[in-house]
Scaffold this motif. Structure first.
Motif, PDB file in Angstrom:
ATOM      1  N   GLU A 125      -5.283 -15.647 -42.377  1.00  0.00           N
ATOM      2  CA  GLU A 125      -5.525 -15.041 -43.707  1.00  0.00           C
ATOM      3  C   GLU A 125      -6.411 -15.926 -44.570  1.00  0.00           C
ATOM      4  OE1 GLU A 125      -4.764 -11.966 -44.675  1.00  0.00           O
ATOM      5  OE2 GLU A 125      -3.933 -11.640 -42.670  1.00  0.00           O
ATOM      6  N   GLU A 173      -0.605 -16.888 -38.747  1.00  0.00           N
ATOM      7  CA  GLU A 173      -1.030 -15.845 -39.696  1.00  0.00           C
ATOM      8  C   GLU A 173      -1.612 -16.456 -40.956  1.00  0.00           C
ATOM      9  OE1 GLU A 173      -1.156 -12.315 -39.675  1.00  0.00           O
ATOM     10  OE2 GLU A 173      -1.064 -12.859 -37.536  1.00  0.00           O
ATOM     11  N   ASN A 204       2.997 -15.843 -45.721  1.00  0.00           N
ATOM     12  CA  ASN A 204       3.252 -16.365 -44.384  1.00  0.00           C
ATOM     13  C   ASN A 204       3.706 -17.819 -44.425  1.00  0.00           C
ATOM     14  OD1 ASN A 204       2.840 -14.295 -42.432  1.00  0.00           O
ATOM     15  ND2 ASN A 204       0.684 -14.288 -43.048  1.00  0.00           N
ATOM     16  N   GLU A 214       4.338 -18.215 -35.481  1.00  0.00           N
ATOM     17  CA  GLU A 214       3.672 -16.949 -35.817  1.00  0.00           C
ATOM     18  C   GLU A 214       3.230 -16.937 -37.288  1.00  0.00           C
ATOM     19  OE1 GLU A 214       5.604 -13.420 -33.991  1.00  0.00           O
ATOM     20  OE2 GLU A 214       5.095 -12.494 -35.910  1.00  0.00           O
ATOM     21  N   ALA A 230      -1.342 -12.803 -48.447  1.00  0.00           N
ATOM     22  CA  ALA A 230      -0.795 -12.819 -47.095  1.00  0.00           C
ATOM     23  C   ALA A 230      -0.580 -14.253 -46.613  1.00  0.00           C
ATOM     24  CB  ALA A 230      -1.748 -12.077 -46.157  1.00  0.00           C
TER      25      ALA A 230
END
Lengths: 207, 724
Positions: free
Chosen positions: B550, B546, B522, B542, B518
């Motif tokens: 993660e 993230e 990202n 964003e 992830a």
């Protein structure tokens, strides 16, 4: 870079992963829909656009390979890209044999994923196009009279009009009329084109 | 009549000889005082009682029938006598000779019969004794004249009074038939029996007593003995509950002894029972059999030896054994003589013993145990139970095998040791408990455990041994099976540990890869937004946010995993290092053998115990030993595990191999996690070992050997140091 527009579905029980993947696709202008469980995906109505499925192998209660099998059984021909944190050789072989487009190991490079998606969408697009063409041809073919279908079979097998007339026991003129009618109805530009159409429709070569 | 008496009296009588052996004594008036039986016979006269002849009455005329048939009649005896004289063949000489002969014969007869005679002159109490009488009284014949007084002195003092009383009565005319004891001059006591009669003179006055005396000592004693024997026999029969019986030649009971009646509970008053009565006493189940037996004894004239039950009138059941033998006189069958013994008690005891024996045999069979006994004096005479035959593969039906046969069955490899143990047990008079193998003819091998106990005499001498031998083959194989299973379990635990570790690693990897995937995705999305002609700041923020989230998630997973491991409580105990080395060596030895690597241990003595977790210590040792084996796979050598104390008193354990040695570079990194020189290694073994040793307060290090290979050392503080 997006040659083919289409819809991407993502099934992964890990929200972080599925959202991140969705974010990557969004950055290249691809629409993606995410699902935490395969059941949710199966319930969704599938639109008639090129699409593909990014499927996690390890899902709670069911394996991605199992989902693949169920889709095939249900007649849903959606190209699948598998992603997994841990892959072994037998698992990969099985997935690829069942028609998977790609098998990516987490964490994967975004380009690899995008390439696979591109390949899948193109494939799906092509498949859909062929399916549409065939449907069109089929409806044209169905507009032929039984006599015309008979003649079309003989024409497609490369038989001259004279011979066709003798085979059918009609005049050569009548046979010619049939042929031009067929060409018109089938929207075939040439005899060669008509022959290809017959092939696609799997029209019997002989009566 | 005694010689002396006839000499003295001849003058008073006319003595006439009638025939060679018949004579009379007659008075001058023709009256007859005496005639002998022969005389009467010759005369063929029937006379009244002879004492009447002595009354002196004149006989009436007599008719004489001679043997020739000629008959003559005589007016009186005198006439007869005169005729007789005229017809006499001999004369006085002849008569005298005859008399002498008769006397000699009489004496001879008396000697043989031990009967003497005597004449008692009642006038002067003089006694005239025959030769045999003298002998009976222990004197030489006619040694000295006897009189009543001298005679009475010879009577046994205890019998004297009784004898005198009898004699007084005799004087009165009664027959003095008496039995009394005499004492011979030699002191010997004899028993005599005397009979007598009175001889009267002419006026009828008792003048003499005449009688016989007989030595009945032997007969008396025989009688007494017989009585004694009879008494003993009866008593004996009573004591052993034995009766005797006799069947006559017709097959009927002729005699039953008192005891036999008692045994059967029958009344002796009714006499020996008939066969029907007899069979009625026999137990119904044995009755036919006994009837057959009796029939056969009679028909075939044979004896018997049978056991049967009887039921007494009071309902009591007894067991009897009857033994009979046929009696023959020459060829003639005289019946059967036999005994009957009450064997109820023995029989019940025998039954009980047999029952117990059967139970014992069965019990021995169940537990595969045989018992035995042997004496030191004759060790070859072994007494064994049936089950022992079976264990050793002998057929009980063929009887007891000899000691040699037993010993032949002992496995050749164990025979010598068994003999040694026996000899030592004898020498020390000691208990022994030994396991050995036997080899049966069919090639089967059995394990036997034998336990022997010495039997000592009152004074403590060794008499022999008693004991048991048990077939422990099944136990043994179960033991071996258990050992195998234990080994397998140990292996499995090891595999389990390894595979659990693998599983955990895979699971951990999967978990960690999710946030990493992830995060990576990202970050990549962020980069793509950034690469656009007009970056979308909102999207980029964003994606970056993230990414951070993660990455933190990944770190969190790792923390959680560590704390999971730390939660495990490691129990420690006092551990004998050498014992643990032995355990592990036995596990690893086989692995070494696969590559021709031998394992050797060198244990230090008097090592203190260490406080450690046994399993972790095993793990360290397994890691080091497997490492050593791994290093020697291509060049077989020796793995030496050594324990000792170092200068600081810690326990130092070294594992030395002759393998490839330490890597030339990075020798200091071998204890780091994931450092490996092995194609399949994960590089955790030494790292884990270090972690374990250090958690125990010890140290671990490696050294390159001077010649070949490497040695891994680690120390463990001893128990006291840790607890202090």
């Amino acid at each position: 870079m997006t040659a083919v527009p289409g819809l991407v579905f993502i099934i992964d029980d890990d929200a972080g992963v599925r959202n991140a993947v969705q974010r990557v696709l969004k950055s290249v202008g691809l629409n993606a829909e995410v699902f935490a469980a395969p059941q949710d995906f199966l319930r969704r109505k599938h639109p008639d656009v090129a699409s593909c499925l990014i499927l996690d192998v390890r899902l709670p209660g069911i394996s991605g390979l199992e989902v693949q099998r169920k889709l095939i059984e249900a007649g849903i021909h959606i190209p699948i890209i598998f992603i997994t944190a841990h892959a072994d050789v037998p698992m990969t072989v099985r997935a690829m044999k069942s028609g998977a487009v790609e098998f990516l190991t987490k964490p994967f490079r975004d380009q690899d994923l995008l390439d696979a998606i591109q390949q899948a969408l193109e494939g799906d697009h092509r498949r859909r196009q062929e399916q549409n063409e065939l449907a069109e041809l089929r409806s044209r073919y169905e507009s032929l009279t039984p006599r015309e279908r008979q003649v079309m079979t003989l024409v497609a097998s490369g038989m001259p009009t004279k011979v066709i007339a003798s085979v059918l026991g009609t005049s050569e003129v009548t046979a010619k009329v049939h042929r031009s009618q067929i060409m018109h109805k089938m929207q075939a530009g040439s005899l060669v084109q008509l022959g290809r159409m017959a092939e696609k429709l799997k029209v019997p070569a002989k009566v | 009549m005694s010689q002396s008496a006839s000499k003295r009296r001849t003058c008073s009588y006319d003595m006439v000889e009638v025939r060679l052996d018949g004579y009379t004594l007659t008075g001058t008036e023709g009256e007859m005082y005496f005639c002998n039986a022969r005389c009467l016979c010759i005369w063929a006269v029937q006379l009244a009682t002879r004492p009447n002849l002595a009354d002196g009455r004149k006989l009436p005329g007599v008719q004489l029938t001679q043997p020739t048939g000629e008959q003559r009649t005589f007016a009186d005896v005198r006439e007869l006598a005169k005729w007789s004289v005229a017809n006499a063949l001999g004369g006085l000489e002849l008569m005298s000779r005859d008399l002498q002969e008769s006397k000699t014969r009489l004496e001879e007869a008396q000697r043989i019969a031990h009967v003497g005679h005597w004449v008692w002159d009642l006038g002067n109490d003089g006694l005239t004794w025959s030769d045999e009488t003298y002998r009976i009284f222990g004197l030489r014949p006619q040694e000295r004249p006897m009189n009543v007084e001298a005679f009475q002195k010879m009577i046994h003092p205890e019998d004297r009074e009784f004898f005198l009383r009898a004699t007084q009565e005799a004087r009165g005319g009664a027959r003095p038939d008496v039995e009394y004891r005499i004492v011979r001059p030699s002191g010997e006591v004899r028993i005599v029996y005397s009979q007598g009669a009175v001889i009267r003179d002419v006026p009828g006055q008792p003048r003499q007593r005449f009688g016989t005396v007989q030595d009945i000592t032997d007969r008396k004693r025989a009688e007494e003995e017989l009585q004694q024997t009879q008494f003993y026999l009866v008593e004996g029969q009573r004591l052993v509950h034995m009766g005797s019986w006799a069947l006559n030649p017709s097959g009927l009971f002729e005699y039953w002894s008192q005891e036999l009646f008692k045994i059967y509970g029958l009344d002796p008053q009714n006499g020996a029972p008939t066969l029907e009565q007899y069979l009625a006493t026999v137990h119904p189940q044995d009755r036919d059999f006994m009837a057959n037996t009796l029939e056969r004894m009679h028909a075939e004239r044979i004896g018997c030896d049978v056991k049967k039950r009887i039921v007494r009138p009071d309902g009591e059941q007894r067991y009897l054994r009857c033994v009979g033998i046929p009696l023959f006189e020459g060829e003639v069958f005289k019946g059967v003589l036999g005994t009957a013994i009450d064997i109820t008690e023995q029989e019940l005891l025998t039954e009980k013993l047999e029952r117990q024996q059967a139970h014992l045999t069965e019990a021995q069979k169940l537990i595969h145990t045989g018992s035995w006994a042997w004496r030191v004096r004759d060790p070859t005479a072994v007494e064994v139970s049936e089950e022992l035959y079976r264990i050793f593969g002998f057929d009980p039906a063929e009887g007891a095998p000899t000691w040699e046969q037993y010993f032949e069955r002992v496995h050749p490899e164990d025979g010598l040791k068994l003999t040694g143990i026996r000899e030592r047990a004898i020498a020390e008079k000691a208990y022994y408990d030994h396991e050995f193998r036997i080899l049966l003819p069919n090639g089967k091998v059995k394990w036997i455990r034998t336990v022997g106990h010495p039997v000592l005499s009152n004074i403590g001498d060794l008499e022999g041994f008693v004991g048991i031998s048990t077939d422990i083959t099944e136990l043994k194989s179960a033991e071996q099976e258990r050992e195998k299973r234990r080994q397998l379990e140990a292996d499995l635990t090891h595999i389990n540990r390894v595979s659990t570790l693998g599983e955990m690693a895979a699971s951990l990897a999967h978990e960690i890869k999710q946030p990493i995937t992830a995060a990576v995705s990202n970050a990549e999305a962020c980069l793509r937004w950034l690469a656009r002609d007009q970056p979308d700041m909102l999207e980029m923020r964003e994606a970056a946010t993230e990414t951070v989230k993660e990455a933190r998630r990944a770190a969190e997973i790792i923390n959680r995993t560590r704390s999971l491991f730390q939660k495990e409580v490691i129990k420690r105990e006092a551990v004998d290092v050498n014992e643990v080395i032995n355990e592990v060596a036995s596990l690893v030895r086989e692995e070494g053998a696969r590559y021709s690597i031998s394992l050797r241990t060198e244990f230090g003595t008097g090592l203190p115990k260490v406080s450690a977790n046994r399993v972790q210590l095993q793990q360290v040792l397994i890691n080091l030993m497997l490492n050593g084996i791994e290093a020697m796979k291509d060049t077989p050598g020796e793995l030496i595990i050594k324990s000792q104390r170092d200068e600081q008193g810690r326990v130092l354990i070294s594992v030395r191999d002759t393998g490839v040695g330490l890597p030339a570079e990075n020798a200091d990194k071998i204890f780091n996690a994931f450092f490996t020189t092995k194609p399949q290694g994960i590089g955790m073994g030494l790292a884990i070992s270090r972690s374990i040793v250090e958690s125990h307060g010890g140290r671990i290090w490696a050294q390159a050997n001077l010649a070949r290979g490497a040695t891994f050392h680690f120390t463990l503080p001893h128990e006291r140091v840790i607890s202090a």
